[in-house]
Scaffold this active site. Structure first.
Site, PDB file in Angstrom:
ATOM      1  N   ASP A 183       0.880  -1.116  -0.064  1.00 45.96           N
ATOM      2  CA  ASP A 183      -0.022  -0.022   0.041  1.00 45.96           C
ATOM      3  C   ASP A 183       0.721   1.339   0.076  1.00 45.96           C
ATOM      4  O   ASP A 183       1.874   1.268   0.945  1.00 45.96           O
ATOM      5  CB  ASP A 183      -0.888  -0.003   1.322  1.00 45.96           C
ATOM      6  N   ASP A 221      -3.389   2.321  -5.636  1.00 43.47           N
ATOM      7  CA  ASP A 221      -2.195   2.413  -4.780  1.00 43.47           C
ATOM      8  C   ASP A 221      -2.169   1.121  -3.940  1.00 43.47           C
ATOM      9  O   ASP A 221      -1.372   0.959  -3.119  1.00 43.47           O
ATOM     10  CB  ASP A 221      -1.848   3.609  -4.271  1.00 43.47           C
ATOM     11  N   GLU A 222      -3.032   0.230  -4.011  1.00 41.81           N
ATOM     12  CA  GLU A 222      -2.840  -1.141  -3.098  1.00 41.81           C
ATOM     13  C   GLU A 222      -2.927  -2.431  -3.919  1.00 41.81           C
ATOM     14  O   GLU A 222      -3.837  -2.433  -4.680  1.00 41.81           O
ATOM     15  CB  GLU A 222      -4.186  -1.074  -2.380  1.00 41.81           C
TER      16      GLU A 222
HETATM   17 MG   LIG Z   1      -2.511   3.974   0.330  1.00 44.01          MG
END
Ligand SMILES: [Mg+2]
Length: 407
Positions: free
Chosen positions: A11, A106-107
Site C-alpha cells: 500500500d 495504490d494497493e
Molecule cells: Mg494507500
C-alpha cells in the site's frame, strides 16, 4: 513448511500527497493536503504524514484543515497524474510477479508463493520492492506479509509509513488476539458498535464466538468477519472487497441553480457509474440520487430499476424525474451524487432472450472499448456538453473537484 507466507500486501503511504511531494521535492517534509484549495469547500482527500501529525485526516473539511494548519500546502490534485504513478507502481509489482490482485490505484495483493520458491526470503522480496519504488517513484510504501490475503492486508496497516510487518502461521494468532476489531476489514462503525455492545473488543475475542451466532446477528457478513478474525480468507476467498454499490459524486466550486446544468452533471456521474458496473459485469436494481443545498440541507431519492440495468440511457429518465420532483427550493446546490445499488451479476448470454437489450449491450461494450483505447472524449453525448466549458479534460474524463472522491 509452517512458515509459508505466500501473500504480500502493499500500500502506498498517503498516495496523492506523496505523488505531489515526489513531483515537487520542495514539498517534501511539508504538510501537503490534496482535495482543494484553502478557501474552497470540500474535504481533504489525502493528507501527507506531516499534515496527519497535526490532526488532519482523510475527510477533514478544508476550512477545518486550514484552521489546524494555516501555513499548510493545499492542492486540488490531478487524477491523471495519480493514474500515471499508479501505472508505474504496478509496472514494478508486475516485474516481481504477474500473480497479483489490484485492489485500488495504490494497493495490491501479490501471491509471492512462486517468487519465494525461487528466492527464498520474504523479507528480502519486500525490502527490494520498497526500495525500488522509493528509488524510481520517490514513494514510500507499507507492506504486510502473511499466510492469507486478509492477514497480509491487516499487517500492511500495522506499521506506517514505510512499514514492514511479517506474520507467520506461528505469530499470526498472537498478533490477532490483541487486535482491535475495527482493524478487521468488513467491520465498519455500525458492526463495530454492535460487537462492542456484546463486549467483543478484539479479533481474539471475536474468533471465540461461534460462527452460527455471528451469522444470526450480522448475516453473511458475520461469517466473513468470523473467518477474518482467525486470519482466514474465509468462504469469499478473493472477495473481501465485494462491491455492494457504485457511488459517483462531486461537489461544485460555486452553487448551481441551473436545472439543466445540474442534470448534465447527473448524466455524467451516471455515465461513470454505469461504466464501472459494466466493468464488474453487474446490473443495478435501484438508483439513488442525492444532493445538498447551499445551506447543507440534504435530499435523497430512490427508485427501482426494472428490469435491472447498467445502461445510462435506461436509467437517466428516472434520475431526471426524481431530480425534478425533489429539487423544489430556489436555493443553489453544492453537491450532487448518484448511487447504483441492488447489484446483480449477469451473464453475457442472458440478454439473447431480448433483442433490444442485446443490441444495447453490444453498443455499450463498443463504447467502453473505444473510450478505453481512444480516450473518454472520443465519444461524447449532447447531455454533457455544458460541462465542457466548466471542467478541464483529463485522459479519463473531466477533472471534477476532488480526485479520488469524485471519480
Ligand atoms: Mg494507500
Amino acid at each position: 513448511m509452517a512458515n509459508l507466507a505466500p501473500f504480500l500486501y502493499i500500500d502506498v503511504d498517503a498516495f496523492f500527497a506523496s505523488v505531489e511531494q515526489s513531483i515537487n521535492p520542495a514539498l517534501a517534509g511539508l504538510p501537503v493536503m490534496v482535495g482543494g484549495l484553502k478557501h474552497e469547500r470540500g474535504v481533504v482527500a489525502c493528507p501527507s504524514y506531516e499534515a496527519r501529525a497535526r490532526g488532519v485526516r482523510t475527510g477533514t473539511p478544508l476550512y477545518e484543515a486550514a484552521r489546524l494548519i494555516p501555513s499548510g500546502i493545499f492542492l486540488r490534485g490531478d487524477f491523471n497524474r495519480y493514474q500515471d504513478f499508479s501505472e508505474r507502481f504496478y509496472g514494478i509489482l508486475y516485474s516481481c510477479t504477474p500473480d497479483l490482485n489490484k485492489v485500488s490505484q495504490d494497493e495490491a495483493c501479490l501471491d509471492i508463493g512462486g517468487v519465494l520458491r525461487h528466492f527464498g526470503d520474504a523479507r528480502r522480496v519486500a525490502i527490494q520492492l520498497q526500495q525500488r519504488i522509493l528509488r524510481e517513484l520517490s514513494l514510500s510504501t507499507s507492506i504486510g506479509i502473511a499466510p492469507s490475503r486478509v492477514a497480509a492486508k491487516i499487517a500492511s496497516e500495522h506499521r506506517k509509513p514505510l512499514g514492514l510487518t511479517i506474520l507467520t502461521s506461528e505469530t499470526l494468532p498472537a498478533f490477532l488476539a490483541g487486535l482491535p476489531i475495527r482493524k478487521i476489514p468488513g467491520i465498519g462503525p455500525v458492526t463495530e458498535r454492535i460487537l462492542l455492545e456484546m463486549g467483543i473488543k478484539t479479533a481474539g475475542q471475536l474468533a471465540s464466538v461461534p460462527k452460527h451466532y455471528l451469522k444470526t446477528i450480522l448475516g453473511i457478513n458475520g461469517l466473513k468477519i468470523a473467518a477474518y478474525s482467525r486470519g482466514e480468507d474465509g468462504p469469499l476467498l478473493r472477495d473481501y472487497r465485494v462491491t455492494r454499490s457504485v457511488n459517483r459524486e462531486t461537489g461544485f466550486a460555486d452553487d448551481i441553480t441551473d436545472r439543466k446544468l445540474l442534470l448534465s452533471h447527473y448524466f455524467y456521474l451516471l455515465e461513470r457509474a454505469t461504466r464501472k458496473l459494466r466493468s464488474l459485469h453487474k446490473r443495478a436494481g435501484t438508483v439513488r440520487i442525492k444532493f445538498r443545498y447551499a445551506d447543507f440541507q440534504a435530499v435523497e431519492g430512490v427508485g427501482r430499476i426494472c428490469p435491472a440495468s447498467n445502461d445510462e440511457n435506461d436509467i437517466f429518465p428516472m434520475v431526471e424525474r426524481m431530480f425534478n420532483r425533489l429539487f423544489t427550493r430556489r436555493v443553489g446546490i453544492r453537491l450532487a451524487g448518484v448511487i447504483l445499488a441492488g447489484l446483480r451479476d449477469y451473464r453475457d448470454n442472458e440478454s439473447f432472450l431480448n433483442d433490444r437489450i442485446e443490441k444495447n449491450r453490444r453498443l455499450l461494450k463498443g463504447l467502453d472499448h473505444v473510450r478505453a483505447t481512444q480516450g473518454f472524449f472520443s465519444l461524447m453525448t449532447g447531455r454533457t456538453w455544458s460541462l465542457d466549458s466548466r471542467y478541464k479534460r483529463g485522459d479519463t474524463g473531466y477533472e471534477l473537484r476532488t480526485p479520488g472522491l469524485s471519480q
